[in-house]
Design a protein around this motif. Structure first.
Motif, PDB file in Angstrom:
ATOM      1  N   ILE A 109       1.802   2.809  12.584  1.00 19.97           N
ATOM      2  CA  ILE A 109       2.140   3.279  11.124  1.00 19.97           C
ATOM      3  C   ILE A 109       3.246   4.546  11.347  1.00 19.97           C
ATOM      4  CG2 ILE A 109       1.089   4.536   9.255  1.00 19.97           C
ATOM      5  CD1 ILE A 109      -1.403   3.036   9.744  1.00 19.97           C
ATOM      6  N   GLN A 130       5.766   0.607   6.076  1.00 22.52           N
ATOM      7  CA  GLN A 130       5.335   1.586   5.186  1.00 22.52           C
ATOM      8  C   GLN A 130       6.325   1.213   3.771  1.00 22.52           C
ATOM      9  OE1 GLN A 130       2.662   3.554   5.645  1.00 22.52           O
ATOM     10  NE2 GLN A 130       2.320   2.131   7.213  1.00 22.52           N
ATOM     11  N   ILE A 170       3.315  -1.547  11.371  1.00 28.30           N
ATOM     12  CA  ILE A 170       2.897  -1.795   9.998  1.00 28.30           C
ATOM     13  C   ILE A 170       3.780  -1.052   9.081  1.00 28.30           C
ATOM     14  CG2 ILE A 170       1.117  -1.344   8.318  1.00 28.30           C
ATOM     15  CD1 ILE A 170      -0.905  -1.199  10.977  1.00 28.30           C
ATOM     16  N   GLU A 219      -4.868   1.278   2.371  1.00 32.65           N
ATOM     17  CA  GLU A 219      -5.328   0.476   3.482  1.00 32.65           C
ATOM     18  C   GLU A 219      -4.205   0.566   4.810  1.00 32.65           C
ATOM     19  OE1 GLU A 219      -6.820  -3.509   3.145  1.00 32.65           O
ATOM     20  OE2 GLU A 219      -6.139  -3.531   5.209  1.00 32.65           O
ATOM     21  N   GLU A 220      -2.882   0.320   4.398  1.00 33.06           N
ATOM     22  CA  GLU A 220      -1.748   0.171   5.191  1.00 33.06           C
ATOM     23  C   GLU A 220      -1.574   1.470   6.027  1.00 33.06           C
ATOM     24  OE1 GLU A 220      -1.293  -0.506   2.019  1.00 33.06           O
ATOM     25  OE2 GLU A 220       0.550   0.178   1.408  1.00 33.06           O
TER      26      GLU A 220
END
Lengths: 438, 152
Positions: free
Chosen positions: A148, A352, A350, A38-39
């Motif tokens: 991301i 990682q 976001i 999801e991330e």
């Protein structure tokens, strides 16, 4: 589960087409079934395009639970207006949608898009605290890609909220009715993700989502013929041009007071390319970048029914009116000064997961990763359920995969084993029949 | 790509081919992804990426290709770019923004704008240029992991 799409475990055959199409390497096939990290998912919809087993679908609201439950505010993505044989004029669509049991808010939509375009121009011209080129936040998939893969470009993101959110706020504030649910017609999974995981605000103003294809299908199956628009309540239709690449940039320039340098980029590869260029500071002198993950813009979204080329043609033919009355301008100016165009919360990266808890550990893992990678065949065949050998090496080092999951390594092992068995079997015969030779 | 690693340091080495504009930028993005996977902060990754890209382009345009290495050790990232090109005749001139000796066909492709060395200087903490006409150029560039003294 990622926002915007659903996976049907029953239909998924475990073929690896989607994991190779994913631009952020977010997909794996583990034990025959598709998994999404999801991330890493940006809800771009590339996997939907490529899946031949219909195992991936849009996460839209059940049609029956949104239609005919008046009052239901309906906001349509500009792309919806381009789905029909008639010109992309929201005034035509307005009557049809009312007839179906929706309450379209096209007047507020037109206003919100004007406001967003004006705000964009003002921020570019007057807010010197920004990083340039400023990047549009209209495409939620582009924003997520930046969060991301390009977190260093977050300061370049525009602080202007999506007009598809703002228009509902405007309607609700104007009518002082906050209890009426709203539905958004979307051309892509990214817009659904925007509702489930809002950008720059705590909660989305949208309650339900349906796809443009679904709405278009309902309209076409009911054999609506476009009448002359009943009440000319929609002040302008320039917001519809946002559906095609370049429309937003053009709208922003409508409010410029000095010549603005804007670029319009569409399509996943092009977007990634331009983001890399910005990152390397190769785009000096550009003020604004309109970036869309889908080729040709939102008309290229996976949830549309009409050919994107025909949609483009309709938008081109309908023209772009820059007419705006003094009164309209002053309404928009007031709204700009009131700040209702602005994202309330900053967009954050976001995170990682790094390879190790600290850098020393991560460096160790990285060395390990390199030696594991050297053992793999570098064919990126996908049979192990990972998009590339590099990702496979990473998953092995993270303890999420085993070297034996590589079919080539397994074959090698079997080959060695059979050689060994061969040798062993000869030796057995020899020991079992020791006297024969004598 | 080859690498030489021990517990405390990490080296990646990449070969750059002369006039290979198609794969230009690959070294830079490879370095960046590597640093990211190690959890290095985004601004450091970006600086390294810019510096590596400019060094890569210099080797592509002027250097007749070369080797670019990134070493990660202790508190710093060191990038060493070595080429066998013609060398730089006048270093202080080459450090000026907009000064370029790139041939026309390179400029027509949008490269060689004379920002290479100035950008490297701007986004690094230390820059050492070793060059001799006819004998090639070696750049030694340092970026500190703690964001001090960086230009931004």
């Amino acid at each position: 589960m990622p926002h915007g799409i659903d996976i049907s475990g029953e239909s998924c055959r475990g073929c690896v087409n989607c994991i190779k199409a994913c631009p952020t390497e977010a997909m794996r096939v583990i034990r025959g079934k598709l998994k999404i990290i999801e991330e890493r998912c940006i809800s771009c919809g590339e996997c939907l395009r490529i899946c031949r087993h219909r195992a991936i679908s849009l996460k839209e609201t059940e049609w029956d639970s949104v239609v005919g439950k008046r009052p239901t505010l309906l906001v349509t993505d500009p792309a919806l207006c381009t789905q029909f044989s008639w010109p992309p004029d929201p005034s035509i669509l307005q009557d049809i949608l009312r007839d179906m049991g929706f309450d379209p808010i096209f007047k507020e939509t037109a206003l919100a898009f004007d406001l967003a375009a004006l705000a964009q121009a003002r921020v570019i011209e007057h807010d010197s605290s920004r990083e340039f080129p400023m990047i549009s936040t209209y495409c939620p998939s582009v924003v997520r890609l930046i969060q991301i893969r390009f977190p260093e470009l977050i300061p370049n993101l525009s602080p202007v909220e999506s007009p598809l959110e703002t228009c509902i706020d405007i309607w609700r504030a104007h009518h002082n009715r906050y209890d009426i649910p709203s539905t958004l017609a979307v051309p892509c999974p990214a817009r659904i993700a925007m509702v489930k995981k809002p950008l720059g605000r705590e909660a989305s103003s949208v309650d339900h989502v349906v796809s443009t294809a679904r709405v278009a299908r309902e309209i076409l199956s009911r054999n609506y013929t476009p009448a002359k628009p009943g009440g000319a309540l929609v002040p302008n239709s320039r917001w519809v041009s946002w559906a095609a690449s370049g429309g937003e940039a053009r709208h922003v320039r409508m409010f410029e007071t000095r010549p603005l340098r804007t670029l319009a980029v569409s399509g996943m590869r092009n977007v990634i390319g331009i983001l890399q260029d910005i990152e390397l500071r190769r785009l000096k002198g550009v003020d604004y970048i309109e970036a869309r993950m889908c080729d040709m813009g939102c008309i290229g979204g996976i949830a549309n029914a009409e050919s994107s080329f025909l949609s483009q043609l309709k938008i081109e033919n309908s023209g772009f009116s820059t007419d705006i009355s003094k009164k309209e301008t002053s309404v928009i100016e007031d709204m700009f000064n009131a700040g209702i165009w602005k994202m309330q919360e900053p967009i954050r990266p976001i995170e990682q997961m790094p390879l190790g808890r600290d850098m020393a550990r991560a460096m160790e893992k990285l060395s390990e990763l390199q030696s594991v990678y050297a053992e793999l065949p570098h064919l990126d065949c996908g049979t192990c359920g990972r998009p590339t050998c590099r990702v496979m090496a990473e998953d092995i080092v993270r303890g999420e995969a085993s070297l034996d999951d590589c079919i080539f390594r397994l074959r090698e092992k079997m080959g060695n084993l059979s050689k060994e068995m061969n040798v062993l079997s000869k030796r057995l015969v020899h020991t079992m029949t020791p006297e024969e030779n004598e | 790509m080859s690498s030489l690693n021990s517990r405390d340091s990490f080296v990646i080495e990449r070969e750059v081919k002369p006039l290979d504009f198609l794969s230009a930028g690959e070294t830079a993005s490879d370095f960046k992804e590597t640093l990211k996977s190690l959890g290095i902060p985004a601004d450091i990754c970006r600086k390294t990426s810019i510096v590596a890209y400019e060094a890569e382009m210099n080797a592509v345009i002027h250097g007749g290709g070369g080797i670019i290495a990134m070493e990660l050790e202790g508190d710093r990232i060191t990038i060493v770019a070595k080429d066998q090109g013609p060398g730089i005749e006048n270093v202080s001139l080459a450090m000026q923004e907009g000064y370029s000796t790139a041939p026309d066909f390179v400029r027509e492709m949008g490269f060689g704008a004379g920002m290479g060395l100035p950008n490297i200087k701007k986004y690094s903490d230390e820059l050492d240029i070793e060059t001799k006409p006819g004998e090639g150029t070696t750049l030694r560039i340092v970026i500190f992991l703690k964001d001090e003294g960086g230009v931004e």
